[in-house]
Design a protein around this motif. Structure first.
Motif, short mmCIF file in Angstrom:
data_model
loop_
_atom_site.label_atom_id
_atom_site.label_comp_id
_atom_site.label_asym_id
_atom_site.label_seq_id
_atom_site.Cartn_x
_atom_site.Cartn_y
_atom_site.Cartn_z
N TYR A 1 0.83 -1.20 0.00
CA TYR A 1 0.00 0.00 0.00
C TYR A 1 0.87 1.26 0.00
CZ TYR A 1 -3.66 3.31 1.05
OH TYR A 1 -4.51 4.37 0.99
N ARG A 2 1.95 1.23 0.76
CA ARG A 2 2.86 2.39 0.79
C ARG A 2 3.45 2.66 -0.60
NH1 ARG A 2 5.00 -0.08 5.53
NH2 ARG A 2 4.14 0.94 7.35
N CYS A 3 3.81 1.60 -1.31
CA CYS A 3 4.46 1.75 -2.61
C CYS A 3 3.50 2.07 -3.75
CB CYS A 3 5.22 0.47 -2.97
SG CYS A 3 6.61 0.13 -1.89
N GLU A 4 2.33 1.42 -3.77
CA GLU A 4 1.45 1.52 -4.94
C GLU A 4 0.03 1.97 -4.63
OE1 GLU A 4 1.61 -2.02 -7.40
OE2 GLU A 4 3.48 -2.58 -6.40
N GLY A 5 -0.26 2.27 -3.39
CA GLY A 5 -1.62 2.64 -3.04
C GLY A 5 -2.50 1.39 -3.00
N ALA A 6 -3.80 1.57 -3.27
CA ALA A 6 -4.74 0.45 -3.19
C ALA A 6 -4.39 -0.67 -4.17
CB ALA A 6 -6.16 0.94 -3.44
N ALA A 7 -3.80 -0.33 -5.31
CA ALA A 7 -3.41 -1.34 -6.29
C ALA A 7 -2.35 -2.29 -5.72
CB ALA A 7 -2.90 -0.69 -7.56
N GLY A 8 -1.59 -1.83 -4.75
CA GLY A 8 -0.57 -2.67 -4.12
C GLY A 8 -1.14 -3.78 -3.26
N LEU A 9 -2.45 -3.73 -3.00
CA LEU A 9 -3.10 -4.77 -2.19
C LEU A 9 -3.62 -5.92 -3.04
CD1 LEU A 9 -5.13 -2.52 0.25
CD2 LEU A 9 -2.83 -3.44 0.55
N VAL A 10 -3.64 -5.76 -4.35
CA VAL A 10 -4.15 -6.78 -5.24
C VAL A 10 -3.10 -7.86 -5.45
CG1 VAL A 10 -5.04 -7.23 -7.57
CG2 VAL A 10 -5.60 -5.10 -6.42
N SER A 11 -3.51 -9.11 -5.40
CA SER A 11 -2.60 -10.23 -5.58
C SER A 11 -1.98 -10.21 -6.97
CB SER A 11 -3.34 -11.55 -5.38
OG SER A 11 -2.51 -12.64 -5.73
N ARG A 12 -0.69 -10.44 -7.04
CA ARG A 12 0.01 -10.50 -8.34
C ARG A 12 -0.36 -11.78 -9.10
NH1 ARG A 12 0.60 -5.97 -7.18
NH2 ARG A 12 2.47 -4.92 -6.56
N ARG A 13 -0.88 -12.78 -8.39
CA ARG A 13 -1.25 -14.05 -9.00
C ARG A 13 -2.64 -14.00 -9.63
NH1 ARG A 13 1.63 -17.28 -10.81
NH2 ARG A 13 0.01 -18.82 -10.66
N ARG A 14 -3.41 -12.96 -9.38
CA ARG A 14 -4.78 -12.87 -9.86
C ARG A 14 -4.81 -12.95 -11.39
NH1 ARG A 14 -9.13 -10.22 -6.90
NH2 ARG A 14 -10.95 -10.56 -8.16
N GLY A 15 -5.62 -13.90 -11.90
CA GLY A 15 -5.76 -14.05 -13.33
C GLY A 15 -4.74 -14.98 -13.97
N HIS A 16 -3.82 -15.52 -13.18
CA HIS A 16 -2.81 -16.44 -13.71
C HIS A 16 -3.17 -17.88 -13.35
CE1 HIS A 16 0.10 -13.32 -14.81
NE2 HIS A 16 -0.35 -12.69 -13.74
N ARG A 17 -2.63 -18.80 -14.13
CA ARG A 17 -2.85 -20.22 -13.82
C ARG A 17 -2.16 -20.58 -12.52
NH1 ARG A 17 -1.27 -23.77 -18.87
NH2 ARG A 17 -1.21 -25.22 -17.15
N ALA A 18 -2.69 -21.57 -11.86
CA ALA A 18 -2.06 -22.05 -10.63
C ALA A 18 -0.70 -22.66 -10.95
CB ALA A 18 -2.94 -23.11 -9.98
N ILE A 19 0.21 -22.54 -10.02
CA ILE A 19 1.56 -23.06 -10.21
C ILE A 19 1.53 -24.57 -10.43
CG2 ILE A 19 3.78 -23.41 -9.08
CD1 ILE A 19 3.30 -20.75 -7.63
N ILE A 20 0.64 -25.27 -9.75
CA ILE A 20 0.61 -26.72 -9.83
C ILE A 20 -0.39 -27.24 -10.86
CG2 ILE A 20 1.44 -27.06 -7.49
CD1 ILE A 20 -1.47 -27.61 -6.68
N SER A 21 -0.86 -26.37 -11.73
CA SER A 21 -1.82 -26.82 -12.73
C SER A 21 -1.14 -27.75 -13.73
CB SER A 21 -2.45 -25.64 -13.46
OG SER A 21 -1.48 -24.98 -14.22
N CYS A 22 -1.92 -28.60 -14.33
CA CYS A 22 -1.38 -29.54 -15.30
C CYS A 22 -2.13 -29.38 -16.62
CB CYS A 22 -1.49 -30.97 -14.79
SG CYS A 22 -3.16 -31.49 -14.43
N PRO A 23 -1.55 -29.81 -17.72
CA PRO A 23 -2.25 -29.71 -19.00
C PRO A 23 -3.57 -30.47 -18.97
CG PRO A 23 0.04 -30.38 -19.32
CD PRO A 23 -0.23 -30.40 -17.84
N SER A 24 -4.56 -29.98 -19.67
CA SER A 24 -5.88 -30.59 -19.63
C SER A 24 -5.87 -32.03 -20.16
CB SER A 24 -6.88 -29.75 -20.41
OG SER A 24 -6.46 -29.62 -21.74
N SER A 25 -5.00 -32.33 -21.13
CA SER A 25 -4.94 -33.70 -21.65
C SER A 25 -4.46 -34.67 -20.57
CB SER A 25 -4.01 -33.78 -22.87
OG SER A 25 -2.71 -33.38 -22.52
N PHE A 26 -3.50 -34.25 -19.77
CA PHE A 26 -3.01 -35.09 -18.68
C PHE A 26 -4.10 -35.27 -17.62
CE2 PHE A 26 -1.03 -35.45 -14.47
CZ PHE A 26 -0.39 -36.66 -14.64
N ALA A 27 -4.78 -34.18 -17.29
CA ALA A 27 -5.85 -34.25 -16.28
C ALA A 27 -6.96 -35.18 -16.74
CB ALA A 27 -6.40 -32.85 -16.02
#
Length: 96
Positions: free
Chosen positions: A53-79
């Motif tokens: 919040y100090r560095c970026e204001g309210a935008a600094g509270l938003v997760s950087r991971r938002r909208g990205h695939r999960a780290i442990i996700s697997c290809p849909s064909s494998f799933a």
């Protein structure tokens, strides 16, 4: 920035409450130990949000991971292969 080039963010009422708590921590009106109880976070989590919040204001509270695939996700064909092998190996009651 959003699609229109403006610096707006959307926030829920719960997020707005969290924003007010972090602002109070920065202004030293609330102790971090009380803030972590209120936000149900660790002390480290409160410190990270306050720094963001100090560095970026309210935008600094938003997760950087938002909208990205999960780290442990697997290809849909494998799933799909994994799901099929699970279903074929799982006994169904009343079926031989």
């Amino acid at each position: 920035m959003n699609a229109h080039g403006r610096g707006f963010i959307t926030i829920s009422m719960l997020g707005l409450d969290g924003l007010k708590v972090i602002q109070a921590v920065i202004e030293e009106r609330v102790m971090p130990s009380l803030a972590d109880e209120r936000l149900r976070l660790s002390r480290r989590g409160v410190d990270r949000l306050a720094n963001g919040y100090r560095c970026e204001g309210a935008a600094g509270l938003v997760s950087r991971r938002r909208g990205h695939r999960a780290i442990i996700s697997c290809p849909s064909s494998f799933a799909l292969k994994l799901w099929r092998s699970f279903v074929s190996a799982t006994p169904i009651p009343g079926r031989r």
